[in-house]
Motif scaffolding. Sequence first.
Motif, PDB file in Angstrom:
ATOM      1  N   ASP A   1       0.827  -1.201   0.000  1.00  0.00           N
ATOM      2  CA  ASP A   1       0.000   0.000   0.000  1.00  0.00           C
ATOM      3  C   ASP A   1       0.870   1.263   0.000  1.00  0.00           C
ATOM      4  OD1 ASP A   1      -2.327   1.500  -0.055  1.00  0.00           O
ATOM      5  OD2 ASP A   1      -2.574   1.489   2.114  1.00  0.00           O
ATOM      6  N   PRO A   2       1.709   1.431  -1.014  1.00  0.00           N
ATOM      7  CA  PRO A   2       2.636   2.565  -1.036  1.00  0.00           C
ATOM      8  C   PRO A   2       1.934   3.880  -1.365  1.00  0.00           C
ATOM      9  CG  PRO A   2       2.762   1.391  -3.100  1.00  0.00           C
ATOM     10  CD  PRO A   2       1.821   0.606  -2.225  1.00  0.00           C
ATOM     11  N   ASN A   3       2.580   4.962  -0.986  1.00  0.00           N
ATOM     12  CA  ASN A   3       2.124   6.296  -1.353  1.00  0.00           C
ATOM     13  C   ASN A   3       2.590   6.570  -2.782  1.00  0.00           C
ATOM     14  OD1 ASN A   3       1.843   9.094  -1.753  1.00  0.00           O
ATOM     15  ND2 ASN A   3       2.061   9.511   0.421  1.00  0.00           N
ATOM     16  N   TRP A   4       1.664   6.797  -3.688  1.00  0.00           N
ATOM     17  CA  TRP A   4       2.031   6.972  -5.096  1.00  0.00           C
ATOM     18  C   TRP A   4       2.943   8.184  -5.288  1.00  0.00           C
ATOM     19  CZ3 TRP A   4       0.870  11.367  -7.884  1.00  0.00           C
ATOM     20  CH2 TRP A   4      -0.077  12.236  -7.324  1.00  0.00           C
ATOM     21  N   LYS A   5       2.809   9.181  -4.406  1.00  0.00           N
ATOM     22  CA  LYS A   5       3.652  10.374  -4.529  1.00  0.00           C
ATOM     23  C   LYS A   5       5.113  10.040  -4.269  1.00  0.00           C
ATOM     24  CE  LYS A   5       0.070  13.743  -3.293  1.00  0.00           C
ATOM     25  NZ  LYS A   5      -0.328  14.804  -2.324  1.00  0.00           N
ATOM     26  N   ASP A   6       5.352   9.081  -3.373  1.00  0.00           N
ATOM     27  CA  ASP A   6       6.732   8.667  -3.091  1.00  0.00           C
ATOM     28  C   ASP A   6       7.369   8.023  -4.321  1.00  0.00           C
ATOM     29  OD1 ASP A   6       6.508   9.589  -0.519  1.00  0.00           O
ATOM     30  OD2 ASP A   6       6.189   7.613   0.386  1.00  0.00           O
ATOM     31  N   ILE A   7       6.609   7.151  -4.977  1.00  0.00           N
ATOM     32  CA  ILE A   7       7.128   6.483  -6.176  1.00  0.00           C
ATOM     33  C   ILE A   7       7.385   7.513  -7.274  1.00  0.00           C
ATOM     34  CG2 ILE A   7       6.704   4.708  -7.913  1.00  0.00           C
ATOM     35  CD1 ILE A   7       4.861   3.332  -5.903  1.00  0.00           C
ATOM     36  N   LEU A   8       6.457   8.441  -7.424  1.00  0.00           N
ATOM     37  CA  LEU A   8       6.603   9.479  -8.456  1.00  0.00           C
ATOM     38  C   LEU A   8       7.831  10.347  -8.193  1.00  0.00           C
ATOM     39  CD1 LEU A   8       5.449  10.926 -10.927  1.00  0.00           C
ATOM     40  CD2 LEU A   8       4.038  12.290  -9.380  1.00  0.00           C
ATOM     41  N   LYS A   9       8.046  10.746  -6.935  1.00  0.00           N
ATOM     42  CA  LYS A   9       9.202  11.586  -6.606  1.00  0.00           C
ATOM     43  C   LYS A   9      10.508  10.847  -6.882  1.00  0.00           C
ATOM     44  CE  LYS A   9       7.007  14.529  -3.115  1.00  0.00           C
ATOM     45  NZ  LYS A   9       6.938  14.859  -1.664  1.00  0.00           N
ATOM     46  N   ASP A  10      10.543   9.570  -6.535  1.00  0.00           N
ATOM     47  CA  ASP A  10      11.753   8.786  -6.802  1.00  0.00           C
ATOM     48  C   ASP A  10      12.030   8.700  -8.299  1.00  0.00           C
ATOM     49  OD1 ASP A  10      12.408   8.312  -4.170  1.00  0.00           O
ATOM     50  OD2 ASP A  10      11.516   6.321  -4.092  1.00  0.00           O
ATOM     51  N   LEU A  11      10.998   8.446  -9.080  1.00  0.00           N
ATOM     52  CA  LEU A  11      11.178   8.350 -10.532  1.00  0.00           C
ATOM     53  C   LEU A  11      11.644   9.679 -11.120  1.00  0.00           C
ATOM     54  CD1 LEU A  11       8.303   6.198 -12.081  1.00  0.00           C
ATOM     55  CD2 LEU A  11      10.758   5.784 -12.193  1.00  0.00           C
ATOM     56  N   GLU A  12      11.034  10.754 -10.690  1.00  0.00           N
ATOM     57  CA  GLU A  12      11.431  12.077 -11.203  1.00  0.00           C
ATOM     58  C   GLU A  12      12.889  12.348 -10.883  1.00  0.00           C
ATOM     59  OE1 GLU A  12       7.176  14.512 -10.989  1.00  0.00           O
ATOM     60  OE2 GLU A  12       8.521  14.506  -9.252  1.00  0.00           O
ATOM     61  N   HIS A  13      13.298  11.990  -9.676  1.00  0.00           N
ATOM     62  CA  HIS A  13      14.697  12.186  -9.271  1.00  0.00           C
ATOM     63  C   HIS A  13      15.641  11.326 -10.105  1.00  0.00           C
ATOM     64  CE1 HIS A  13      18.194  12.788  -6.723  1.00  0.00           C
ATOM     65  NE2 HIS A  13      18.296  11.478  -6.551  1.00  0.00           N
ATOM     66  N   LEU A  14      15.281  10.064 -10.261  1.00  0.00           N
ATOM     67  CA  LEU A  14      16.136   9.132 -10.998  1.00  0.00           C
ATOM     68  C   LEU A  14      16.289   9.544 -12.464  1.00  0.00           C
ATOM     69  CD1 LEU A  14      14.861   5.778  -9.509  1.00  0.00           C
ATOM     70  CD2 LEU A  14      17.213   6.593  -9.404  1.00  0.00           C
ATOM     71  N   LEU A  15      15.190   9.897 -13.100  1.00  0.00           N
ATOM     72  CA  LEU A  15      15.243  10.238 -14.518  1.00  0.00           C
ATOM     73  C   LEU A  15      15.957  11.572 -14.742  1.00  0.00           C
ATOM     74  CD1 LEU A  15      13.161   7.907 -14.624  1.00  0.00           C
ATOM     75  CD2 LEU A  15      12.087   9.110 -16.512  1.00  0.00           C
ATOM     76  N   LYS A  16      16.009  12.406 -13.714  1.00  0.00           N
ATOM     77  CA  LYS A  16      16.748  13.665 -13.820  1.00  0.00           C
ATOM     78  C   LYS A  16      18.247  13.383 -13.709  1.00  0.00           C
ATOM     79  CE  LYS A  16      14.972  17.154 -11.756  1.00  0.00           C
ATOM     80  NZ  LYS A  16      14.520  18.097 -10.698  1.00  0.00           N
TER      81      LYS A  16
END
Length: 199
Positions: A180-195
Amino acid sequence: MKTTESQSRGPFWALLALTGLPFMLALYFFYNPDMLTGLTTANKGQLLTPARQVPQMTLQTLDGKGFDTSALKESWALLLVSPSACDTECEKNLFLLRQIRLAMGENRKRIHRLMLLTDTNNLDQLKQQLEPYEGTRMITGSPDDRQQLLSLLETGDLPPNGRIFTIDPQGKIILAYDLDPNWKDILKDLEHLLKVVQL
């Protein structure tokens, strides 16, 4: 003549070092957070250290086509682990993966959505459930292949079933999220990684 050529190349190498060094350092410290003693890391998910390489193998999709794990390279992937009996939580996670990818805008083209099935007992019903989530690849394989992958996804006392993982463009599993993860956490990680990692 050689001295002149060496001198003319000097500014080029200096510029290359100045522009490339921040990228290399950012990538190094992301994968080696223990080197940043006393500092917190930017990732929201659980960073797997060392990262776990997905082995070379050929799995299958629901339509019977082969899925070579080498296809995981050169792109990012969000991986959901689930039994073939996809319950409410499973459908919720499929929805999250779809929405997170859409929220990445143009970068969504750099992200794949995968669902690793832990069994093959309810494939016909699952195919109907998946219609709203077109684009998510459902992958399965022999019991031995599935077990090999599932063992890579175990973190501490938590089994991989029902969890979401991030796979990098080198085919390495680098992040794991709780149930039951927080979708915002996954999104922030992806944005950081792709940057940080520009392909």
